[in-house]
Design a protein around this motif. Structure first.
Motif, PDB file in Angstrom:
ATOM      1  N   ILE A  55      39.734  40.611  43.435  1.00 53.61           N
ATOM      2  CA  ILE A  55      40.549  39.440  43.798  1.00 53.61           C
ATOM      3  C   ILE A  55      40.071  38.828  45.119  1.00 53.61           C
ATOM      4  CG2 ILE A  55      42.875  38.704  44.469  1.00 53.61           C
ATOM      5  CD1 ILE A  55      42.484  39.162  41.468  1.00 53.61           C
ATOM      6  N   SER A  56      39.654  39.673  46.047  1.00 50.46           N
ATOM      7  CA  SER A  56      39.133  39.181  47.326  1.00 50.46           C
ATOM      8  C   SER A  56      37.917  38.289  47.107  1.00 50.46           C
ATOM      9  CB  SER A  56      38.772  40.361  48.230  1.00 50.46           C
ATOM     10  OG  SER A  56      38.154  39.923  49.414  1.00 50.46           O
ATOM     11  N   LEU A  98      48.850  40.167  47.449  1.00 49.10           N
ATOM     12  CA  LEU A  98      48.999  39.302  46.284  1.00 49.10           C
ATOM     13  C   LEU A  98      49.123  40.122  44.995  1.00 49.10           C
ATOM     14  CD1 LEU A  98      46.402  36.531  47.173  1.00 49.10           C
ATOM     15  CD2 LEU A  98      48.850  36.170  46.827  1.00 49.10           C
ATOM     16  N   LEU A  99      48.270  41.124  44.843  1.00 46.81           N
ATOM     17  CA  LEU A  99      48.310  41.946  43.633  1.00 46.81           C
ATOM     18  C   LEU A  99      49.637  42.680  43.502  1.00 46.81           C
ATOM     19  CD1 LEU A  99      44.669  43.324  43.527  1.00 46.81           C
ATOM     20  CD2 LEU A  99      45.833  42.189  41.624  1.00 46.81           C
ATOM     21  N   LYS A 134      46.487  40.371  37.130  1.00 40.26           N
ATOM     22  CA  LYS A 134      45.414  39.602  37.768  1.00 40.26           C
ATOM     23  C   LYS A 134      45.283  38.189  37.203  1.00 40.26           C
ATOM     24  CE  LYS A 134      42.341  42.762  36.894  1.00 40.26           C
ATOM     25  NZ  LYS A 134      41.044  43.473  36.810  1.00 40.26           N
ATOM     26  N   GLU A 135      45.354  38.062  35.882  1.00 36.79           N
ATOM     27  CA  GLU A 135      45.186  36.742  35.277  1.00 36.79           C
ATOM     28  C   GLU A 135      46.281  35.781  35.735  1.00 36.79           C
ATOM     29  OE1 GLU A 135      45.175  39.600  33.692  1.00 36.79           O
ATOM     30  OE2 GLU A 135      43.069  39.760  33.064  1.00 36.79           O
ATOM     31  N   LYS A 136      47.517  36.271  35.761  1.00 35.32           N
ATOM     32  CA  LYS A 136      48.634  35.441  36.215  1.00 35.32           C
ATOM     33  C   LYS A 136      48.469  35.074  37.685  1.00 35.32           C
ATOM     34  CE  LYS A 136      53.699  35.520  36.543  1.00 35.32           C
ATOM     35  NZ  LYS A 136      54.924  36.336  36.310  1.00 35.32           N
TER      36      LYS A 136
END
Length: 504
Positions: A69-70, A83-84, A91-93
């Protein structure tokens, strides 16, 4: 076996290195390779795929997602972690919503993508802490990117209370009034002591597992493993997801209770509640003593086997149904079945209530008996360990050779657990042809278990001569259990079973 490279040359024409080999021989060998190269044990109908994760693997899994994600969103690791956790690892959302409106998401989560020049621990001239009112140029202070600065001691006390007393970790906010800025792991580590930070990391690991539907902590005491399984809650009426942790504990991934194959989680919940509601009846029915059907002498059950012999009159009977033992092991064996009363006998409310109670007691009696027998079988094995040592010294067998007793004990306990839950399953089944097939499988397993249990309780001087018979019976009992569970699991998956209650 030769490799593909040994059959063919490096050229593109597919010529053979061995000219003497016929084409059809190679074709057959290729087919054999195709059939066997990816061979693996065939999964049984009642088995599910799962994976056991250690605490280190759990942390590595989190770190990999932080880095992913970073890189995608151009944030630091701490912000990606916040965030996670806010999006519960979807992750997709997260990516979709963050791309649409990053400012709104950052505000909701409590992060600022830009740096703040006065963050972290530093000394500020003429500083006065708004919480404890201490001042001094030598005082260490701390602030998040929001700029709300307080002394380190106040922050340390605040974070320690949040982590150790309140058990918070994933969303600890700034101490500033109405500030939603969140602490990440590096912020917490900069302020608290090592012991508190260790507890903080443990709590983060727990939230990682608790927030994901595909993960569940092993419920065994002091176990550090988590189980990953793809079975979802909406599938629990079609499958009983039994998993085995590396610690040796077997449990249901769906509800977290001990192994309850073949009974679906919803029926287990209903059954346990019914047993709890009828606790006085349950206490009475689970008493450890009964009276001999012939001479009415009081008899106490002290082993797992249900074949009882009265010491006074030598009458042999079944502990479960109190019928003559001579009928058990023959085609007349009906100990597992409940015979419904005719409608004439249940015309009024009182008669119907009595019939309902009799039906419940029939199934509960057998359920409780197998539960008690499993405990007695386990206690018996503890004593049998001494027998194994004696057998080793008197018969000349090695320790490995006497392990057939260990295998028999494990199979007995496993089958008692299965049989126990077959009665809860049968209690909710509607009567039809499939029910009779189920009861036949249940009967066959129960008879085999009783026979193995009798062999298991023989005196130590007879055990050596019973080795082959006990090994054969152990294998047979295991096969009967597999047959019952296979049929039941396929019936659930195909929606063949009809129940007298709703599965919710």
């Amino acid at each position: 076996m030769m490799s593909d490279e040994e059959y063919f040359s490096d050229g593109s024409d597919g010529t053979f290195q061995d000219d003497s080999m016929r084409f059809d021989d190679v074709e057959e060998e290729d087919q054999y390779l195709e059939d066997t190269r990816f061979d693996k044990p065939v999964k049984k109908a009642y088995e599910v795929d799962f994976k056991v994760h250690s605490d280190q693997q759990i942390r590595s899994g989190q770190q990999a997602q932080f880095e992913e994600i970073s890189n995608i969103l151009g944030l630091d690791i701490g912000q990606a972690a916040l965030l996670l956790r806010h999006f519960k690892w979807q992750k997709e959302k997260l990516i979709e919503q963050y791309m649409d409106n990053p400012d709104s998401i950052n505000k909701a989560v409590g992060i600022r993508p830009e740096a703040h020049e006065d963050t972290k621990i530093t000394k500020v001239k003429d500083f006065v802490c708004d919480i404890c009112c201490d001042d001094g140029d030598s005082m260490e202070t701390f602030a998040l990117p929001c700029g709300h600065r307080y002394c380190v001691e106040c922050y340390r006390h605040y974070l320690t209370q949040k982590i150790k007393e309140e058990g918070e970790s994933a969303r600890i906010q700034c101490m500033g009034d109405k500030c939603t800025m969140a602490f990440d792991a590096s912020d917490v580590q900069a302020v608290v002591d090592d012991d508190t930070f260790t507890r903080y990391k443990t709590l983060l690991d727990r939230t990682y597992v608790d927030d994901r539907e595909s993960l569940r902590w092993c419920p065994a005491p002091n176990c550090i493993y988590a189980i990953e399984c793809g079975v979802r809650q909406k599938q629990l009426n079609q499958v009983v997801p039994t998993v085995l942790c590396d610690c040796g504990y077997q449990f249901c991934f769906g509800c977290g209770l001990a192994d309850h194959l073949p009974c679906p989680c919803s029926l287990v919940k209903k059954w346990l509640k019914k047993c709890e509601d009828d606790s006085e009846t349950a206490n009475w029915i689970s008493a450890h003593t009964k009276e001999c059907p012939i001479c009415v002498s009081t008899i106490e059950k002290n082993g797992g086997c249900n074949h009882m012999t009265c010491r006074k009159c030598r009458h042999e009977f079944c502990w479960v149904c109190m019928g003559p033992w001579s009928e058990h092991g023959t085609s007349w064996y009906n100990c597992n079945r409940f015979e419904e009363k005719s409608g004439i006998d249940a015309r009024d409310t009182q008669a119907k209530s009595r019939a309902s109670l009799e039906r419940y007691l029939h199934y509960y009696n057998r359920y409780a008996n197998h539960e008690q027998s499993a405990k007695l079988d386990k206690e018996l094995y503890t004593k049998t360990e001494k027998k194994m040592t004696q057998l080793q010294s008197t018969s000349g067998m090695s320790w490995i050779e006497v392990q057939y007793l260990d295998n028999a004990s494990k199979v007995l306990q496993q089958c008692r657990q299965t049989l126990k839950w077959t009665y809860a399953f049968a209690f909710y089944l509607e009567k039809n042809n499939l029910t009779h097939i189920f009861e036949d499988n249940q009967k066959d397993l129960e008879m085999a278990v009783e026979q193995l249990s009798e062999l298991f309780e023989k005196p130590v001087d007879q055990l050596a001569n019973l080795k082959v018979e006990m090994m054969d019976k152990t294998a047979y009992v295991s096969s009967r259990r597999i047959m019952l569970l296979e049929d039941t699991a396929k019936g659930l998956a195909e929606d063949r079973w009809k129940f007298n209650v709703e599965l919710v």
